[in-house]
Enzyme design. Structure first.
Site, mmCIF file in Angstrom:
data_model
loop_
_atom_site.group_PDB
_atom_site.id
_atom_site.type_symbol
_atom_site.label_atom_id
_atom_site.label_comp_id
_atom_site.label_asym_id
_atom_site.label_seq_id
_atom_site.Cartn_x
_atom_site.Cartn_y
_atom_site.Cartn_z
ATOM 1 N N HIS A 61 0.834 -1.226 0.000
ATOM 2 C CA HIS A 61 0.000 0.000 0.000
ATOM 3 C C HIS A 61 0.864 1.269 0.000
ATOM 4 O O HIS A 61 0.417 2.324 0.432
ATOM 5 C CB HIS A 61 -0.947 0.049 1.204
ATOM 6 C CG HIS A 61 -1.651 -1.241 1.489
ATOM 7 N ND1 HIS A 61 -2.922 -1.515 1.030
ATOM 8 C CD2 HIS A 61 -1.241 -2.345 2.172
ATOM 9 C CE1 HIS A 61 -3.280 -2.741 1.445
ATOM 10 N NE2 HIS A 61 -2.281 -3.261 2.124
ATOM 11 N N GLU A 116 9.646 8.803 -16.523
ATOM 12 C CA GLU A 116 8.229 9.157 -16.737
ATOM 13 C C GLU A 116 7.746 8.679 -18.102
ATOM 14 O O GLU A 116 6.615 8.192 -18.244
ATOM 15 C CB GLU A 116 8.046 10.670 -16.609
ATOM 16 C CG GLU A 116 8.326 11.194 -15.212
ATOM 17 C CD GLU A 116 8.435 12.711 -15.201
ATOM 18 O OE1 GLU A 116 7.411 13.368 -15.033
ATOM 19 O OE2 GLU A 116 9.555 13.228 -15.358
ATOM 20 N N SER A 174 14.724 22.046 -15.663
ATOM 21 C CA SER A 174 13.535 22.860 -15.878
ATOM 22 C C SER A 174 13.977 24.204 -16.421
ATOM 23 O O SER A 174 15.011 24.735 -16.014
ATOM 24 C CB SER A 174 12.793 23.056 -14.552
ATOM 25 O OG SER A 174 11.988 24.211 -14.620
ATOM 26 N N LYS A 232 15.830 22.074 -10.414
ATOM 27 C CA LYS A 232 15.148 20.841 -10.795
ATOM 28 C C LYS A 232 16.022 19.891 -11.609
ATOM 29 O O LYS A 232 16.782 20.301 -12.466
ATOM 30 C CB LYS A 232 13.902 21.175 -11.624
ATOM 31 C CG LYS A 232 12.828 21.839 -10.803
ATOM 32 C CD LYS A 232 11.957 20.821 -10.100
ATOM 33 C CE LYS A 232 11.039 20.259 -11.130
ATOM 34 N NZ LYS A 232 9.739 19.907 -10.754
#
Ligand code: ARG
Length: 462
Positions: free
Chosen positions: A160, A294, A281, A287
């Site tokens: 979980h 992804e 970024s 970043k």
């Protein structure tokens, strides 16, 4: 309107097709990817026509040489593909006729585009099964390196996405080695099943010419000719099996990619992705984004989409060939490209990433991760039934939570207040290293178990 009727089948046509007809009908925009397979299949077919005496030897020789010229033109990028000629099969044959004249017209004896396209596509998908296995094995090897380096690094195991029990980094890496092993075997199984040659099924019914299907099957490295000509031209189950195996593999990659996204965040810091597989970024200078992970996470969308797409095209089609089946190729091409890229990107990320054993250890020790070890100790050393041990441990977890500490930080007196049988020895099982070391059951997370699995896989992949 194109005025002239098609030179391949225009005998009964007074006019050519409407421009929109040509646009919807043509597949050359994508099936040019089958050029190498198409020519290889034609060469095998021509050689067989010669060997059986169906076409004269000098014509076969002209065809053979002409096909090699066409192939070299395609490879060199000088071949002019024509939409009016619909597809790769007719483009190749038309160029062959320009090159060698009349003998080119004999190549299509005892053959149809129906068995031709079934053959070309099958050979293409067969190659992709091999490519998928190679890509998977490369990724498994990268995972094995990670597992070896951190066979005994403790980290939290989750259910979980809540801290469950401590596990080892090596164990987590090896979980994916197992999943990928099944993926590779699915591609190998699919390949074995698809390895029957449709060539010679002709349009659908076979042919009256004395062809030798066993010879063409052998020449094209198939195990056997397909035994039913209707089935041979009608089914695309081989492509569906490839897509199904690809979807499952992409699902595995997506789950791992998701973990990498989570693990590389500032909140987890379990891993640092390399610069080579990250992006920055344009506005936030701090970043470093895990874009490759992804995108691997997302590729399942296209691959599963292709699977659903082809099932939908095929369902309800009466036997045998229908033009619907021309819609089988683009999505398979895209799914295969996506899968190979995802496998390569994942391999690169895994090779380059740096785990942070310190952060893994801190996380492993938090969240009462050794509560089960405490309960097991009460069963083993104090003879409690497991349910009672679970209850006692729950009370101690509540106590620790109230005091803002972890289980090993409780005093012996506090422990005893929950159950009188608890002794000093309990603290041995509350450490995360002891916890993972104790899980020696087959397939468990103990470092020795993990090392045994690494050794087995290394031998298997060698
Ligand atoms: N371009 C066609 C396809 O991809 C080749 C087979 C055409 N056969 C036919 N009977 N029109 O399916």
């Amino acid at each position: 309107m194109t005025d002239s009727a098609n030179s391949m089948w225009g005998g009964r046509f007074a006019s050519g097709p409407d421009a929109i007809m040509e646009a919807i009908n043509a597949s050359i925009g994508f099936d040019r990817r089958l050029a190498a397979q198409d020519i290889e299949g034609s060469r095998a077919h021509a050689a067989m026509l010669g060997a059986t005496g169906i076409v004269e030897a000098n014509d076969v020789e002209a065809i053979r040489e002409g096909l090699l010229t066409v192939l070299s033109e395609i490879e060199a990028g000088t071949f002019e593909f024509s939409t009016a000629l619909e597809d790769i099969h007719m483009n190749v044959e038309a160029r062959l006729r320009e090159l060698i004249g009349e003998p080119a017209g004999r190549l299509h004896t005892a053959r149809s585009r129906n068995d031709q396209v079934a053959l070309d596509f099958r050979m293409w998908v067969r190659d992709q099964c091999d490519a998928a296995v190679s890509g998977i094995v490369a990724l498994q090897k990268a995972l094995l390196s990670q597992a070896e380096a951190g066979a005994d690094w403790v980290m939290p195991g989750f259910t979980h996405l809540q801290t469950a029990q401590p596990v080892t980094w090596g164990h987590h890496m090896m979980a994916y080695v197992e999943m990928l092993g099944r993926d590779a075997s699915r591609f190998a199984d699919a390949r074995a099943r698809m390895n029957e040659c449709p060539l010679g099924a002709a349009a659908l019914a076979g042919t009256s010419f004395p062809i030798d299907r066993h010879a063409t099957a052998a020449a094209l490295a198939f195990d056997a000719p397909a035994a039913n000509s209707l089935d041979a031209v009608a089914d695309r189950d081989f492509a569906l099996e490839f897509l199904a195996a690809s979807s499952i593999c992409a699902m595995h990659l997506s789950r791992f990619a998701e973990e990498l996204v989570i693990w590389s965040s500032a909140q987890f810091r379990f891993v640092a992705m390399s610069d080579r597989f990250s992006t920055g970024s344009s506005i936030m200078p701090q970043k470093k984004n895990p874009d490759a992970a992804e995108l691997v996470r997302a590729k399942i969308g296209r691959i599963l989409g292709a699977t659903v797409g082809l099932f939908t095209v095929m369902k309800g089609l009466p036997l045998t060939y229908s033009k619907d089946m021309q819609e089988d190729k683009e999505q398979v091409f895209d799914a295969a490209d996506s899968l190979m890229l995802a496998l390569a990107a994942m391999e690169g990320m895994v090779r380059d990433m740096t785990a942070n054993p310190e952060a893994l250890r801190v996380a492993a020790a938090s969240g009462f991760s050794t509560a089960t070890d405490l309960a097991d100790w009460l069963v083993r050393e104090a003879g409690l039934p497991f349910r009672e041990a679970h209850h006692v441990t729950g009370a101690l977890v509540a106590m620790a939570e109230e005091q803002g500490c972890d289980l090993p930080d409780l005093s012996l007196d506090q422990m005893k207040s929950a159950h009188g049988a608890i002794t000093e020895a309990v603290f041995d099982v509350l450490g995360v290293d002891n916890s993972v070391r104790s899980r020696t059951s087959y397939g468990g997370t103990a470092p020795d178990q993990v090392r045994a699995q690494i050794a087995r896989w290394k031998e298997q992949l060698a």
